[in-house]
Scaffold this active site. Structure first.
Site, PDB file in Angstrom:
ATOM      1  CE  LYS A   1      -4.569   1.348   0.023  1.00 22.30           C
ATOM      2  NZ  LYS A   1      -3.962   2.139  -0.947  1.00 22.30           N
TER       3      LYS A   1
ATOM      4  CE  LYS B   1       2.336   6.866   6.659  1.00 24.44           C
ATOM      5  NZ  LYS B   1       2.282   7.926   4.903  1.00 24.44           N
TER       6      LYS B   1
ATOM      7  CE  LYS C   1       4.280   7.753  -0.792  1.00 24.93           C
ATOM      8  NZ  LYS C   1       3.417   7.760   0.112  1.00 24.93           N
TER       9      LYS C   1
ATOM     10  CB  SER D   1     -11.193  14.940   5.157  1.00 28.89           C
ATOM     11  OG  SER D   1     -11.985  14.209   5.837  1.00 28.89           O
TER      12      SER D   1
ATOM     13  CB  SER E   1      -6.155   3.275   2.607  1.00 22.14           C
ATOM     14  OG  SER E   1      -6.009   4.641   1.567  1.00 22.14           O
TER      15      SER E   1
ATOM     16  CE  LYS F   1     -18.681   1.504   0.398  1.00 20.27           C
ATOM     17  NZ  LYS F   1     -18.698   3.210   0.090  1.00 20.27           N
TER      18      LYS F   1
HETATM   19  N1  GLU Z   1      -0.153   8.568   0.146  1.00 14.60           N
HETATM   20  C1  GLU Z   1      -0.537   8.414   1.924  1.00 14.60           C
HETATM   21  C2  GLU Z   1       0.602   8.158   2.933  1.00 14.60           C
HETATM   22  O1  GLU Z   1       1.153   8.825   2.600  1.00 14.60           O
HETATM   23  C3  GLU Z   1      -1.887   8.122   2.056  1.00 14.60           C
HETATM   24  C4  GLU Z   1      -1.674   5.851   1.250  1.00 14.60           C
HETATM   25  C5  GLU Z   1      -3.004   4.956   1.030  1.00 14.60           C
HETATM   26  O2  GLU Z   1      -3.799   5.074   1.489  1.00 14.60           O
HETATM   27  O3  GLU Z   1      -2.455   4.053   0.342  1.00 14.60           O
HETATM   28  O4  GLU Z   1       0.011   7.522   3.458  1.00 14.60           O
END
Ligand code: GLU
Length: 508
Positions: free
Chosen positions: A99, A123, A135, A222, A390, A396
């Site tokens: 992700k 994270k 990423k 948001s 996300s 969902k």
């Molecule tokens: N770009 C966001 C982040 O750095 C969201 C990544 C995501 O939802 O997969 O956390």
């Protein structure tokens, strides 16, 4: 700490990937003894074998699994040709899907996306999401392209990643990041559905952060900003941590400066203002707005939506002063990496920093701030609201049902009926003097939590609450004082380490 990373501690402009590795190794060093203890499960191992296994897993976490660079031509509206370069990096692939967002910016390169991919792994582990990190990015300045050109670029980039099996609902699920949003996510879903995904019942799960009518979820747009506020709130309402800053608990009258007024910064500003804080400055690239009486964020967002910029907003003073170092209680860096360095850290007045961006603070900058007693709520936790929602969106999509659709009504009805039944029974009980029972606030909240947006908000709250308990406990256990980043990394690394360890590392 590997030799080549030692200088990062004082580097005023470290390479981003080296900086993330530095933070990782700093935490790994603190926890290594504990990891070695976990090897006691292998009673037949000699001490050096235990050490070798721990080191191997730590090295694995410190490396990138896959990284792809793609180039493709586009014909611009004026007939000229351009070769566009895009990237995608996968960090740890033991937990699929991976992700991580896709950003469009001129500083995107292989090294940057690798660093950001590893931040995503930490994270996700930090907030207990079952994902590896990834990423991607395209090296363009999106303001230099028409919408049609951006669509072509997004679709070509998607195809290149699909051909290489780098993205997919079960492989790696992108999301918005710097300069991308629901519009780009819509194009990606459409491109996938029309091509590789035409038989995939889970095609909508190829990305998250989609518009709600394309399979997105209420509250995702948001979510990162909302998470920044929730993360800050879980420290500001905690007396023990506020005592460390010599502050009263709560947001009331705390002054805030926001750096970066994109999606994350604007929503975070809105939420903290609603909580009672006073936004006295907004720093954008090249200029800033200040108003010591407080900037009305709703009004500013309205202005920005109309004018596409906050420049020219007349209810605040425009200034070229660097607001990062201006007087305030709370600083929220919400744009991009490496904005707080050892060059400005000593002049920063804020005592609490909420990292809405990924990697906004360099190790050398952080050291100065920690020595001054500043509390930094680190990116790993502070901006995890986006990827958390996300995750809800992904669930969902693969469950093919919206939150609350099947159960919200019955849950809320259940609360009503239970209270009614009790009251009816009491009325029928002769001589009963107990007054009619009314639901308290907590029960009312459950009763009224029926829309998808409310369910998402309360689920996000649960995730933020449970992970902050872990981070605070680690900070105490390892006596880290105000070094919350190391605590968050340790909290995340334990989980990643165990996943890799249990998977057998390199057994076929
Ligand atoms: N770009 C966001 C982040 O750095 C969201 C990544 C995501 O939802 O997969 O956390």
């Amino acid at each position: 700490m590997p030799e080549h990373l030692k200088k990062i501690e004082t580097d005023k402009d470290p390479e981003f990937s080296a900086m993330v590795l530095y933070y990782y190794h700093k935490a790994a060093q603190v926890m290594e003894k504990e990891l070695l203890k976990e090897m006691d499960q292998y009673s037949h191992f000699k001490p050096e074998e235990k050490q070798a296994r721990v080191s191997a897993i730590l090295n694995l976490i410190g490396s990138t699994c896959t990284s792809l660079e793609v180039s493709f031509p586009v014909i611009k509206s004026d007939g000229t040709y351009e070769i566009i370069t895009g990237y995608r990096a996968h960090h740890i692939r033991n937990r699929l899907p991976l992700k991580g967002g896709i950003r469009y910016a001129m500083d995107v390169d292989a090294s940057e996306v690798k660093a950001l991919a590893s931040i995503m792994t930490f994270k996700c582990a930090c907030v207990n999401l079952p994902y590896g990190g990834s990423k991607g990015g395209v090296r363009i300045d999106p303001t230099k392209y028409t919408v049609k050109e951006l669509q072509t670029i997004t679709r070509r980039y998607t195809m290149e990643l699909l051909k290489k099996n780098m993205i997919g609902p079960a492989i790696d699920v992108p999301a918005p990041d710097v300069n991308t949003g629901p519009r780009e996510m819509s194009w990606i879903v459409d491109q996938y559905t029309k091509t590789f995904g035409h038989k995939d019942i889970n095609a909508a799960a190829i990305v998250t952060g989609k518009p709600v009518h394309v399979g997105g979820i209420n509250g995702r747009h948001s979510a990162t900003g909302r998470g920044v506020w929730k993360a800050g709130d879980l420290f500001l309402q905690d007396k023990e941590w506020m005592d460390l800053l010599g502050w009263k608990v709560g947001w009331k009258d705390k002054t805030v400066i926001v750096q970066g007024f994109g999606n994350v910064g604007s929503f975070a500003a809105q939420f903290v203002q609603e909580a009672g804080a006073k936004i006295i400055g907004i720093q954008e690239a090249g200029f800033a707005l200040t108003n010591n009486d407080g900037i009305d964020i709703d009004d500013l967002i309205k202005f920005k939506n109309e004018k596409k910029t906050i420049k020219g907003y007349s209810k605040a003073k425009e200034t070229t002063e660097n607001l990062l170092t201006a007087q305030c209680d709370i600083l929220m860096p919400c744009a991009t990496q490496k904005v707080i360095t050892n060059e400005n850290a000593k002049d920063i007045k804020a005592k609490l920093i909420l990292e809405g961006a990924n990697g906004p603070t360099t190790p050398a900058g952080e050291k100065i701030l920690l020595d001054k007693g500043v509390l930094i709520v680190p990116d790993l936790y502070c901006n995890a609201g986006g990827v958390t929602v996300s995750y809800f969106e992904y669930l969902k999509n693969i469950n093919h049902v919206a939150y609350g659709k099947m159960t919200a009504k019955t849950t809320s009805q259940l609360v009503f009926e239970v209270i009614n039944s009790i009251n009816e029974s009491l009325k029928q009980t002769e001589g009963c003097t107990i007054p009619e029972i009314v639901p308290n606030m907590g029960l009312r909240r459950i009763r009224d939590c029926t829309t998808e947006a409310e369910i998402v908000d309360s689920a996000l709250q649960t995730v933020m609450e449970s992970s902050v308990i872990g981070i605070k406990a680690i900070a105490h256990q390892f006596q880290l004082c105000n070094d919350l980043r190391t605590a968050a990394y340790i909290w995340a690394i334990f989980k990643i380490f165990r996943t890799l360890e249990s998977s057998g590392i390199s057994q076929q």
